[in-house]
Design an enzyme around this catalytic site. Structure first.
Site, PDB file in Angstrom:
ATOM      1  N   ASP A  80      -6.558   2.572   0.733  1.00 31.57           N
ATOM      2  CA  ASP A  80      -6.651   1.254   1.381  1.00 31.57           C
ATOM      3  C   ASP A  80      -5.431   0.917   2.232  1.00 31.57           C
ATOM      4  O   ASP A  80      -5.078  -0.252   2.390  1.00 31.57           O
ATOM      5  CB  ASP A  80      -6.863   0.144   0.329  1.00 31.57           C
ATOM      6  CG  ASP A  80      -8.099   0.389  -0.505  1.00 31.57           C
ATOM      7  OD1 ASP A  80      -9.066   0.938   0.034  1.00 31.57           O
ATOM      8  OD2 ASP A  80      -8.084   0.033  -1.694  1.00 31.57           O
ATOM      9  N   GLY A  91     -13.791   2.774   1.183  1.00 32.82           N
ATOM     10  CA  GLY A  91     -14.212   1.585   1.934  1.00 32.82           C
ATOM     11  C   GLY A  91     -13.266   1.455   3.103  1.00 32.82           C
ATOM     12  O   GLY A  91     -12.088   1.159   2.928  1.00 32.82           O
ATOM     13  N   HIS A  92     -13.750   1.749   4.291  1.00 31.09           N
ATOM     14  CA  HIS A  92     -12.892   1.806   5.474  1.00 31.09           C
ATOM     15  C   HIS A  92     -13.268   0.692   6.444  1.00 31.09           C
ATOM     16  O   HIS A  92     -14.388   0.664   6.953  1.00 31.09           O
ATOM     17  CB  HIS A  92     -13.021   3.184   6.145  1.00 31.09           C
ATOM     18  CG  HIS A  92     -12.473   4.303   5.299  1.00 31.09           C
ATOM     19  ND1 HIS A  92     -12.548   5.620   5.648  1.00 31.09           N
ATOM     20  CD2 HIS A  92     -11.815   4.268   4.114  1.00 31.09           C
ATOM     21  CE1 HIS A  92     -11.957   6.355   4.715  1.00 31.09           C
ATOM     22  NE2 HIS A  92     -11.514   5.553   3.771  1.00 31.09           N
ATOM     23  N   SER A 131       1.302  -1.400  12.678  1.00 31.31           N
ATOM     24  CA  SER A 131       0.135  -2.267  12.780  1.00 31.31           C
ATOM     25  C   SER A 131       0.527  -3.669  12.331  1.00 31.31           C
ATOM     26  O   SER A 131       1.111  -3.845  11.263  1.00 31.31           O
ATOM     27  CB  SER A 131      -0.982  -1.690  11.901  1.00 31.31           C
ATOM     28  OG  SER A 131      -2.060  -2.571  11.864  1.00 31.31           O
ATOM     29  N   LYS A 158      -6.281   3.130   6.892  1.00 33.28           N
ATOM     30  CA  LYS A 158      -6.583   4.403   7.582  1.00 33.28           C
ATOM     31  C   LYS A 158      -7.634   4.207   8.669  1.00 33.28           C
ATOM     32  O   LYS A 158      -7.516   4.732   9.768  1.00 33.28           O
ATOM     33  CB  LYS A 158      -7.110   5.449   6.570  1.00 33.28           C
ATOM     34  CG  LYS A 158      -6.123   5.820   5.490  1.00 33.28           C
ATOM     35  CD  LYS A 158      -6.722   6.771   4.479  1.00 33.28           C
ATOM     36  CE  LYS A 158      -7.772   6.148   3.591  1.00 33.28           C
ATOM     37  NZ  LYS A 158      -7.297   5.132   2.648  1.00 33.28           N
ATOM     38  N   GLN A 204      -9.214   7.760   0.419  1.00 29.91           N
ATOM     39  CA  GLN A 204      -8.265   7.562  -0.680  1.00 29.91           C
ATOM     40  C   GLN A 204      -6.823   7.796  -0.186  1.00 29.91           C
ATOM     41  O   GLN A 204      -6.533   7.451   0.943  1.00 29.91           O
ATOM     42  CB  GLN A 204      -8.602   8.459  -1.880  1.00 29.91           C
ATOM     43  CG  GLN A 204      -9.885   8.068  -2.599  1.00 29.91           C
ATOM     44  CD  GLN A 204     -11.153   8.586  -1.950  1.00 29.91           C
ATOM     45  OE1 GLN A 204     -11.270   9.755  -1.651  1.00 29.91           O
ATOM     46  NE2 GLN A 204     -12.120   7.718  -1.740  1.00 29.91           N
TER      47      GLN A 204
END
Ligand code: GDP
Ligand code: IMO
Ligand code: MG
Length: 434
Positions: A13, A40-41, A413, A16, A222
């Protein structure tokens, strides 16, 4: 030609998908190489938020070849749901390719994942209960069903004749629902034809891409600390998220991969159980959790939060062979008076200092983080696009992370959106600045 692996540097998390989406614009092929729908992306573009579990995060750019590699495990129901969800939003997924060698997660894998967690009681892993571990168990145990098996009815049935009784013995013993062969055949039949147009010889597609000098992005799921070999075993996932997994999980020789970018949050989060030395259990942790909106993308669970850990970062840099870092969510600290970075661990028994990550996690209960305290910047940085325009304290924080980890920070970011990014001098793909 530069082929780059984007890998989670911590416990998943890290952001990515945001980085993959951003870099996909300049890539030709994007390959998910391991994991399944435990991932979960999240990609945020304009007013849309996309959550991918299996589909590579490069899918939003038209014309990119997106591959789900042989190293993944695929729940056909989830994958088809994702493809249909994209269609509803007007996104064309016709460039999606699924490796026939990927393994299939079936309903009994999910049941066994749930059972295993129940059985382990207080030692449970805290899995996503998506059947990931049991699917990989079958793969390694050579009793798995691969995507290609979905199209060989006779072979599929005879495989199930052998596998299913074994699964049912266990499930029945613990008083759980057992599975009829027909039920599994029906499950496969429901999705296999709809997925068929996407099942292609990905080995050849990738080989041709390499031959023609196309640029490939490898999308890790992951993170290194959840790696089955190098992570905090047994509190890990059942695959190899590390950069080397890109090679086995896609069939691309390691000599064809030039860079590995580790994605790290400006702090650390973890979902599920397992050691986490910089975890904050009090108000500071809650503040990071709330400001960072730290809820699991797949399970909705609250993520555990803690300070940035340079010991983990150095370890992650080693096992991934990192060439650069993408540092995310630094904007979450916009209203913090001070921010901490863990530079080492101290053994409470004898004062011994650990600068390298102790992989024997039994020793972790004696370790305390040694922190360096940095002043915050108390300013909204989410609109900044140039490194030089960041407040001095934010630049100092970034430089500190760079110096304690020994790896250049190439991407920063400052928000979930594509454009909320600072790309520093070092290019990631050859033509990123063109
Ligand atoms: P992944 O699994 O590594 O792709 O990450 P997730 O999507 O599970 O979680 C990352 C979350 O952080 C998502 O909600 C992203 O939209 C969000 N995010 C990514 N980068 C940034 C950032 O720089 N700042 C903020 N505030 N949010 C970010
Ligand atoms: P992305 O790709 C964070 C964690 C689970 C659990 C452990 C094992 O979004 O970063 P599993 O279901 O894989 O057997 O669970 O791994 N986990 C993740 N944590 N992000 C993920 O994926 C994860 N995928 C699995 O919470 O601790
Ligand atoms: Mg995630």
């Amino acid at each position: 030609m530069t082929n780059v692996v984007i890998v989670g540097g911590q416990w998943g998390d890290e952001g990515k998908a945001k980085v993959i989406d951003l870099l996909s614009e300049k890539a030709d092929v994007v390959i998910r190489y391991q994991g399944g729908c435990n991932a979960g992306h999240t990609v945020v573009t304009g007013d849309q938020t996309y959550k991918f579990h299996l589909i590579p995060s490069g899918i939003l750019y038209p014309g990119k070849i997106c591959i789900i590699g042989n190293g993944t495990v695929i729940n056909p129901q989830v994958l088809l749901g994702e493809i249909e969800g994209l269609k509803e939003k007007g996104i064309d997924a016709s460039n999606l390719c699924i490796s026939p060698l990927a393994h299939v997660t079936l309903p009994y894998h999910i049941a066994l994942d749930e059972l295993s967690e129940e059985f382990l009681q207080s030692s449970k892993i805290g899995t996503t209960k998506r059947g990931i571990g049991p699917t990989y168990v079958d793969k390694i145990g050579r009793t798995g069903i691969r995507i290609e098996d979905l199209y060989e009815q006779e072979a599929l049935e005879s495989k199930l004749d052998i596998i299913l009784p074994q699964k049912n013995v266990i499930l029945k013993h613990y008083g759980k629902k057992t599975f009829e062969k027909q039920e599994i055949i029906d499950f496969c039949g429901k999705y296999s034809q709809k997925l068929k147009p996407y099942v292609k010889d990905t080995t050849e597609i990738i080989y041709n891409a390499l031959k023609n000098g196309k640029e490939i992005l490898f999308e890790g799921a992951q993170g290194a600390m959840l790696d089955i070999d190098h992570g905090t075993y047994p509190y890990v996932t059942s695959s190899n998220p590390i950069a080397a997994g890109a090679s086995t999980g896609s069939g691309v020789g390691f000599t064809n991969i030039q860079k590995a970018i580790g994605v790290f949050k400006a702090y650390v989060t973890r979902v599920g159980e397992g050691p986490f030395l910089t975890e904050l259990n009090g108000l500071e942790g809650e503040k990071i959790q709330q400001v960072g909106k730290e809820f699991g993308t797949t399970t909705g669970r609250k993520r555990r939060c803690g300070w940035f850990d340079a010991v983990v970062t150095r370890y992650s840099a080693m096992v991934n062979g990192l060439t650069g870092i993408a540092l995310t969510k630094i904007d979450v600290f916009d209203n913090f008076d001070e921010i901490k970075i863990c530079t080492a661990y101290k053994d409470s028994r004898d004062g011994k200092i650990y600068e390298n990550y102790p992989t024997n996690t039994h020793v972790h209960k004696y370790l305390e983080p040694v922190y360096e305290v940095m002043p915050g910047w108390n300013k909204d940085i989410s609109g900044i696009r140039e490194f030089g325009e960041l407040p001095e304290n934010a630049r100092e924080f970034i430089r500190k992370i760079e110096s304690v980890s020994g790896i250049p920070i190439e991407i920063i970011s400052v928000g979930p959106r594509r454009e909320q990014t600072i790309i520093r001098e070092l290019p990631v793909l050859t033509d990123i600045s063109s």
